[in-house]
Design a protein around this motif. Structure first.
Motif, PDB file in Angstrom:
ATOM      1  N   ILE A  29       0.848  -1.197   0.000  1.00 22.08           N
ATOM      2  CA  ILE A  29       0.000   0.000   0.000  1.00 22.08           C
ATOM      3  C   ILE A  29       0.879   1.240   0.000  1.00 22.08           C
ATOM      4  CG2 ILE A  29      -1.678   1.336   1.337  1.00 22.08           C
ATOM      5  CD1 ILE A  29      -2.756  -1.416   2.367  1.00 22.08           C
ATOM      6  N   SER A  35      -4.093  -0.492  -3.667  1.00 25.23           N
ATOM      7  CA  SER A  35      -4.837   0.548  -2.950  1.00 25.23           C
ATOM      8  C   SER A  35      -5.830  -0.077  -1.980  1.00 25.23           C
ATOM      9  CB  SER A  35      -5.600   1.427  -3.945  1.00 25.23           C
ATOM     10  OG  SER A  35      -6.657   0.682  -4.532  1.00 25.23           O
ATOM     11  N   SER A  36      -6.290   0.730  -1.067  1.00 24.52           N
ATOM     12  CA  SER A  36      -7.333   0.295  -0.133  1.00 24.52           C
ATOM     13  C   SER A  36      -8.577  -0.137  -0.902  1.00 24.52           C
ATOM     14  CB  SER A  36      -7.691   1.428   0.833  1.00 24.52           C
ATOM     15  OG  SER A  36      -6.562   1.840   1.561  1.00 24.52           O
ATOM     16  N   ARG A  70     -12.278   4.491  -0.130  1.00 20.80           N
ATOM     17  CA  ARG A  70     -11.930   5.723  -0.860  1.00 20.80           C
ATOM     18  C   ARG A  70     -11.496   6.819   0.106  1.00 20.80           C
ATOM     19  NH1 ARG A  70     -16.902   4.353  -3.451  1.00 20.80           N
ATOM     20  NH2 ARG A  70     -16.449   3.232  -5.366  1.00 20.80           N
ATOM     21  N   THR A  73      -8.059   6.084   1.483  1.00 21.04           N
ATOM     22  CA  THR A  73      -7.044   6.392   0.473  1.00 21.04           C
ATOM     23  C   THR A  73      -6.683   7.871   0.508  1.00 21.04           C
ATOM     24  OG1 THR A  73      -7.769   4.571  -0.920  1.00 21.04           O
ATOM     25  CG2 THR A  73      -6.533   6.337  -2.008  1.00 21.04           C
TER      26      THR A  73
END
Length: 80
Positions: A29, A35-36, A70, A73
């Motif tokens: 990450i 990504s998350s 989101r 992130t």
């Protein structure tokens, strides 16, 4: 991938991060290799593939999980 053998039918796909620990995923990450959102999507995909057989979840909050990913992130971006 983790050092243990997951108890599931067949091998995990190389892009299936659902069997990796957070200790294994954190550097990926941080390096921007995953990504998350991608991790949540992988988990949701696995739930979709297996839950019909396992009946492990009463409710899957797909939209909420993706929105939270989101937001995470965005929140961790300054630390990357």
């Amino acid at each position: 991938m983790s050092k243990h053998t997951p108890a599931h039918p067949g091998p995990a796909l190389p892009s299936d991060h659902t069997y990796e620990s957070i200790a294994e995923l954190a550097p990926q990450i941080k390096a921007g290799r995953i990504s998350s959102v991608a991790l949540v999507e992988a988990a949701l995909s696995r739930i979709g593939r297996l839950d019909g057989r396992l009946n492990s979840f009463l409710v899957v909050m797909r939209d909420s999980a993706l929105e939270t990913a989101r937001v995470v992130t965005i929140m961790i971006a300054p630390f990357m």
